[in-house]
Scaffold this motif. Structure first.
Motif, PDB file in Angstrom:
ATOM      1  N   PRO A  33       0.832  -1.210   0.000  1.00 20.59           N
ATOM      2  CA  PRO A  33       0.000   0.000   0.000  1.00 20.59           C
ATOM      3  C   PRO A  33       0.861   1.252   0.000  1.00 20.59           C
ATOM      4  O   PRO A  33       1.789   1.384   0.792  1.00 20.59           O
ATOM      5  N   LYS A  46      -3.079   7.412   3.942  1.00 21.64           N
ATOM      6  CA  LYS A  46      -3.358   5.987   3.752  1.00 21.64           C
ATOM      7  C   LYS A  46      -4.685   5.615   4.413  1.00 21.64           C
ATOM      8  O   LYS A  46      -4.742   5.394   5.627  1.00 21.64           O
ATOM      9  N   TYR A  48      -7.868   3.013   5.164  1.00 21.53           N
ATOM     10  CA  TYR A  48      -8.090   1.567   5.187  1.00 21.53           C
ATOM     11  C   TYR A  48      -9.352   1.272   5.987  1.00 21.53           C
ATOM     12  O   TYR A  48      -9.864   2.118   6.740  1.00 21.53           O
ATOM     13  N   ARG A 385      -1.330  -5.073  -2.831  1.00 18.40           N
ATOM     14  CA  ARG A 385      -1.355  -3.659  -2.469  1.00 18.40           C
ATOM     15  C   ARG A 385      -2.658  -3.242  -1.786  1.00 18.40           C
ATOM     16  O   ARG A 385      -2.675  -2.301  -1.006  1.00 18.40           O
ATOM     17  N   TRP A 386      -3.751  -3.951  -2.052  1.00 10.52           N
ATOM     18  CA  TRP A 386      -5.063  -3.512  -1.582  1.00 10.52           C
ATOM     19  C   TRP A 386      -5.613  -4.347  -0.430  1.00 10.52           C
ATOM     20  O   TRP A 386      -6.554  -3.922   0.225  1.00 10.52           O
ATOM     21  N   THR A 387      -5.059  -5.527  -0.160  1.00  4.77           N
ATOM     22  CA  THR A 387      -5.689  -6.441   0.791  1.00  4.77           C
ATOM     23  C   THR A 387      -4.653  -7.143   1.666  1.00  4.77           C
ATOM     24  O   THR A 387      -3.597  -7.563   1.183  1.00  4.77           O
ATOM     25  N   PHE A 419      -8.698  -3.846   4.007  1.00  3.32           N
ATOM     26  CA  PHE A 419      -8.586  -3.275   2.668  1.00  3.32           C
ATOM     27  C   PHE A 419      -7.913  -1.906   2.775  1.00  3.32           C
ATOM     28  O   PHE A 419      -8.319  -1.062   3.578  1.00  3.32           O
ATOM     29  N   HIS A 420      -6.888  -1.694   1.972  1.00  7.67           N
ATOM     30  CA  HIS A 420      -6.097  -0.477   2.090  1.00  7.67           C
ATOM     31  C   HIS A 420      -5.622  -0.028   0.719  1.00  7.67           C
ATOM     32  O   HIS A 420      -5.705  -0.764  -0.269  1.00  7.67           O
ATOM     33  N   TYR A 421      -5.109   1.196   0.666  1.00 13.01           N
ATOM     34  CA  TYR A 421      -4.593   1.712  -0.612  1.00 13.01           C
ATOM     35  C   TYR A 421      -3.201   2.277  -0.381  1.00 13.01           C
ATOM     36  O   TYR A 421      -2.977   3.011   0.585  1.00 13.01           O
TER      37      TYR A 421
END
Length: 421
Positions: A33, A46, A48, A385-387, A419-421
């Motif tokens: 992320p 960030k 999430y 990257r997302w999970t 879940f994140h970015y």
């Protein structure tokens, strides 16, 4: 220096040290992320959200051992913003928990935020000055208890906490340095909720100073002193009932020891001294040894050990006219593997609350000492990257020296996805 009533001042210093060591944020690979970047990537945000399931073997944290299943959603935002000589990091979070059996009593909505700021006019350990500021607020809904893990079915009331602290450090030369510290802490309970006895929050004002001398490249000699003033949240009726007690208490401490780094990979801080505590405006006081301890050992890039400890006096939040001395000690280990995607960690924490004064209106049933032990195993795996997914196993045990009614065991298993970015 630890300022008596909480570990917040110590946390502030450790956070400042970590921020100083981190410097410029390292670029991340596309599999991790990265957040949203602004201002030439100096500001990173960030967001999430975590979804989790928990099995709790003892939701009340008592001898009845009522179990339940809990579902939780926890959205949050982390951010960091840095320049050549400064860094600001923060967090905003919200949590909703749904209890399958006891949601009417324990379902909760909690939220909070935190900020940390550091400015340094020179390189680490070089002549110059540094400023560290920190602030933290949390509202914990009524499923809250004294061991801070979130059980209790409203017994311990809704709680609000606020901590604000600051440290100014001046390094006169590469060897001599001094810092001045201040802190305000506030703890508030909703005493009018439910059918149980009230709890008593307090506010605390603290000030302190530390003087150090670098005896070698790796070792500082430290002397620290501090003062704290507490105001317990009691009304005039309470004061009339407990006529030997008012709402003010204060404490003093002086400590000496060693700090800074032992090697490039080992940092530490160990101080020991004495504290004095005066209770509620009466003639009673107590004194004893106190300590502050923190250490971090990066064995190699993937394995890290840590240790934290402190002792201090504080008023009781359960009984008017009662004070206790608290001893804390915790240690942990973390291990990165599978290309740094899997983090395995474990820690164990010990806390001992010693009742060192109780007003004569209380019977002996309230004059007990309490020991709390907690152990945790955790695994966090980054899928992409997302999970990421996580699993935690937590065990708690609390025991008292005179009344087994308060003893209990508790086991919690937590499984979730983030879940994140």
């Amino acid at each position: 220096m630890k300022l008596h009533s909480t570990t917040f001042s110590l946390t502030l210093l450790l956070a400042g040290a970590v921020m100083a060591q981190q410097g410029v944020t390292k670029p991340q690979t596309e599999s991790r992320p990265t957040g949203f970047r602004f201002f030439n990537q100096h500001l990173t945000i960030k967001p999430y959200v975590s979804l989790s399931y928990t099995y709790d073997s003892n939701v009340d944290a008592d001898k009845t051992e009522e179990d339940d299943s809990i579902f939780a959603v926890n959205p949050a935002v982390d951010f960091e913003w840095y320049g050549a000589k400064w860094m600001l990091v923060g967090n905003i979070w919200y949590r909703h928990r749904y209890f399958c059996e006891y949601n009417d009593q324990m379902g909760e909505n909690s939220y909070g935020e935190s900020l940390q700021f550091r400015y340094s006019s020179s390189a680490q350990n070089a002549k110059g000055w540094s400023l560290m500021l920190s602030e933290r607020y949390a509202f914990i809904n009524q499923s809250d208890d004294l061991d801070s893990h979130g059980g209790g079915r409203g017994i311990w009331r809704d709680r609000q906490t606020l901590d604000v602290a600051g440290v100014i450090e001046r390094r006169f030369t590469e060897r001599w340095h001094m810092d001045v510290q201040g802190q305000y802490s506030w703890l508030d309970y909703d005493n009018q909720t439910g059918r149980y006895y009230p709890l008593f929050g307090w506010s605390q004002y603290s000030a302190g100073a530390q003087f150090g001398c670098a005896a070698s490249k790796w070792t500082d000699l430290l002397v620290a002193a501090g003062y704290s003033l507490y105001n317990q949240d009691i009304d005039n009726n309470d004061i009339a009932t407990y006529r030997h007690y008012n709402d003010e208490s204060d404490s003093y401490s002086i400590q000496a020891g060693l700090g800074t780094r032992a090697t490039e990979r080992i940092s530490y801080r160990a101080l020991m001294g004495a504290s004095w505590f005066n209770y509620g405006g009466n003639s009673q006081s107590d004194c004893g040894w106190t300590y502050t301890l923190s250490a971090n050992w990066r064995i190699h890039r993937q394995v890290q050990l840590s240790l934290l400890g402190s002792s201090y006096y504080e008023p009781s939040d359960q009984y008017v006219g009662q004070a206790r001395k608290v001893y804390n000690l915790s240690g942990g280990i973390s291990y990165l593997t599978l290309g740094d995607r899997l983090k395995l960690s474990g820690n164990i924490a010990w806390r001992f609350d010693e009742t060192c004064y109780s007003d004569e209106v209380y019977s002996n049933r309230y004059n007990y000492d309490r020991t709390h032990i907690s152990a945790r195993l955790a695994a966090d795996y980054l899928l992409n990257r997302w999970t990421s997914i996580f699993a935690h196993l937590i065990w708690d045990n609390e025991s008292t020296d005179t009344n087994s009614y308060y003893d209990y065991d508790r086991v919690r298993g937590v499984f979730g996805v983030r879940f994140h970015y």
